[in-house]
Enzyme design. Structure first.
Site, PDB file in Angstrom:
ATOM      1  N   CYS A  74       0.842  -1.199   0.000  1.00  0.00           N
ATOM      2  CA  CYS A  74       0.000   0.000   0.000  1.00  0.00           C
ATOM      3  C   CYS A  74       0.881   1.254   0.000  1.00  0.00           C
ATOM      4  CB  CYS A  74      -0.913  -0.004   1.227  1.00  0.00           C
ATOM      5  SG  CYS A  74      -2.022   1.424   1.248  1.00  0.00           S
ATOM      6  N   CYS A  91       0.323   4.906   6.972  1.00  0.00           N
ATOM      7  CA  CYS A  91      -0.307   4.726   8.290  1.00  0.00           C
ATOM      8  C   CYS A  91       0.667   3.963   9.211  1.00  0.00           C
ATOM      9  CB  CYS A  91      -1.621   3.968   8.143  1.00  0.00           C
ATOM     10  SG  CYS A  91      -2.634   4.572   6.770  1.00  0.00           S
ATOM     11  N   CYS A 145     -16.757  -9.004   5.345  1.00  0.00           N
ATOM     12  CA  CYS A 145     -16.080  -7.710   5.128  1.00  0.00           C
ATOM     13  C   CYS A 145     -14.842  -7.917   4.272  1.00  0.00           C
ATOM     14  CB  CYS A 145     -15.652  -7.106   6.461  1.00  0.00           C
ATOM     15  SG  CYS A 145     -16.986  -6.952   7.636  1.00  0.00           S
ATOM     16  N   CYS A 192     -19.739  -5.898   3.357  1.00  0.00           N
ATOM     17  CA  CYS A 192     -19.008  -4.703   3.797  1.00  0.00           C
ATOM     18  C   CYS A 192     -17.697  -4.655   3.031  1.00  0.00           C
ATOM     19  CB  CYS A 192     -18.740  -4.788   5.305  1.00  0.00           C
ATOM     20  SG  CYS A 192     -17.767  -3.392   5.917  1.00  0.00           S
ATOM     21  N   CYS A 197     -19.511   2.292   8.454  1.00  0.00           N
ATOM     22  CA  CYS A 197     -18.771   1.608   9.515  1.00  0.00           C
ATOM     23  C   CYS A 197     -17.522   2.452   9.740  1.00  0.00           C
ATOM     24  CB  CYS A 197     -18.409   0.196   9.052  1.00  0.00           C
ATOM     25  SG  CYS A 197     -17.292  -0.672  10.173  1.00  0.00           S
TER      26      CYS A 197
HETATM   27 FE1  SF4 Z   1      -2.801   1.264   3.357  1.00  0.00          FE
HETATM   28 FE2  SF4 Z   1      -3.171   2.731   5.554  1.00  0.00          FE
HETATM   29 FE3  SF4 Z   1      -5.096   1.037   4.676  1.00  0.00          FE
HETATM   30 FE4  SF4 Z   1      -2.806   0.121   5.730  1.00  0.00          FE
HETATM   31  S1  SF4 Z   1      -4.393   1.284   6.781  1.00  0.00           S
HETATM   32  S2  SF4 Z   1      -3.821  -0.642   3.936  1.00  0.00           S
HETATM   33  S3  SF4 Z   1      -1.305   1.614   4.967  1.00  0.00           S
HETATM   34  S4  SF4 Z   1      -4.318   2.863   3.655  1.00  0.00           S
END
Ligand code: SF4
Ligand code: SAM
Ligand code: DTB
Length: 370
Positions: A76, A80, A120, A151, A211
């Site tokens: 990703c 985060c 989900c 979901c 949600c």
């Molecule tokens: Fe990507 Fe953030 Fe979702 Fe993790 S929480 S998959 S880093 S967008």
């Protein structure tokens, strides 16, 4: 009591069961000092208040059961700090392409067979690409055809994408605020709090159920938990589902060595969420693998009434399904039937305790007058 005007009906020994017709009206104007005062209550007072509110809206012995499936794993682009799926951290996770539609439907069948009522599907995306949407839409249709609630959590959605998913029959969209607006910048820099709020608005405008919740245990303080819950509770419509995750510390992520969370602070957050959003399902979400059964039982008492069920969350472990069923049995909890969710939406559910529950409850009390 910080909000007497809205205070709940007293619970007597005869009515310790369910007070179906004593529903509070839902508030959307919570003030910081009121919510901070709830967090400050003596623990037993807070839990009593949360359990009382819970009984006004839900069968207290029902817990909704959802199963998670990672339809696209890892790599990703977002940052985060809690997440093992970010390409920026070396967590040893094997990345996987978008799953085939048939494979997702097979997983959904297995989830249904083991008792889940909601499926989900999560993708490690910043937002879905338009080339991926047709596949995702087929997944929604296929899972829904099995009689499961659907979901998805795919990252940010624009208005058109939200409409397309709603048209496909998607019931819920999960998109978490994660923490307070004030602490947010310490955790994520690649999208803003407003981006998240916009996605939630698009989801709502398209007619799907929302949600949205957050994570406790990322080094935030109680003011941040207040800030997160106020954001959720003061939306013009409360999210129908509010996942409260306890951080799963994953090696390689920037938060892998954050301090241990006091378990009572986690339970307090569940209880305050229950009081602020009385008619929403509050999900005891990630982190159950680290909780003993007593802590989970306390979370149910504090008003949690949904869990993720199955041995894996998206990429990290979750308690085994049969362990959860044993815990439910020991606590007298039953999975919430899908029909109960539907009836509640139509406003027709009456919580009539089963005779065995009535008898058990009455045998706990004696008449002090005789
Ligand atoms: Fe990507 Fe953030 Fe979702 Fe993790 S929480 S998959 S880093 S967008
Ligand atoms: N990529 C999409 C997004 O972030 O919007 C959807 C999937 S993402 C994994 C869904 C949510 O899982 C995050 O918003 C976060 O609240 C939660 N989550 C991710 N990693 C977690 C962790 N290590 N511990 C607890 N919750 C976590
Ligand atoms: C939510 O609030 N928690 C779930 C779900 N929504 C998508 C995800 C938890 C993920 C925990 C870390 C992992 O397994 O990767």
């Amino acid at each position: 009591m910080p909000h007497n005007d809205h205070s709940i009906a007293a619970v007597t020994s005869e009515s310790t069961t369910y007070q179906a017709n004593a529903k509070q009206h839902l508030r959307h104007d919570w003030m910081r000092h009121e919510v901070a005062a709830l967090f400050d209550l003596p623990f037993n007072d807070l839990l009593f208040q949360a359990q009382t509110v819970h009984r006004q809206h839900f069968n207290p012995n029902h817990v909704q059961v959802s199963t998670l499936c990672s339809i696209k794993t890892g790599a990703c682009p977002e940052d985060c700090k809690y997440c093992p799926q970010s390409a920026r951290y070396d967590t040893g996770l094997e990345k996987e392409k978008l799953m085939k539609v048939n494979a997702v439907i097979e997983e959904a069948k297995a989830a249904k067979d083991s008792g889940a009522t909601r499926f989900c599907m999560g993708a490690a995306w910043r937002s879905p690409k338009n080339k991926d949407l047709p596949y995702v839409i087929e997944m929604v249709k296929g899972v829904k055809a099995l009689g499961l609630e659907t979901c998805m959590t795919l990252g940010m959605l624009d208005a058109d994408q939200s409409e397309a998913l709603a048209d496909a029959g998607l019931d819920y969209y999960n998109h978490n605020l994660d923490t307070s607006p004030e602490y947010y910048g310490d955790i994520i820099t690649t999208r803003t709090y407003d981006d998240r709020l916009n996605t939630l608005q698009n989801v709502r405008d398209a007619g799907m159920k929302v949600c949205s919740g957050g994570i406790v245990g990322m080094g935030e303080d109680v003011q941040d938990r207040v800030g997160l819950l106020i954001q959720l509770a003061n939306m013009s419509v409360h999210p129908e589902s509010v996942p409260i995750n306890m951080l799963v510390r994953v090696e390689g992520t920037p938060l892998d060595d954050v301090d241990d969370l006091d378990p009572f602070d986690f339970i307090r957050t569940i209880a305050v969420a229950r009081i602020l959003m009385p008619a929403s399902h509050v999900r005891l979400s990630a982190g159950r693998e680290e909780m003993n059964e007593q802590m989970q039982a306390m979370a149910f008492f504090a008003g949690a009434n949904s869990i993720f069920y199955g041995e894996k969350l998206l990429t990290t472990p979750n308690p085994e399904a049969n362990k959860d069923m044993q815990l439910f049995k020991r606590l007298g909890i039953e999975p919430e039937p899908y029909s109960a969710t539907q009836k509640r939406r139509e406003g027709v559910e009456i919580f009539e305790p089963k005779p065995s529950v009535k008898e058990a409850a009455s045998s706990l009390f004696y008449d002090a007058a005789v």
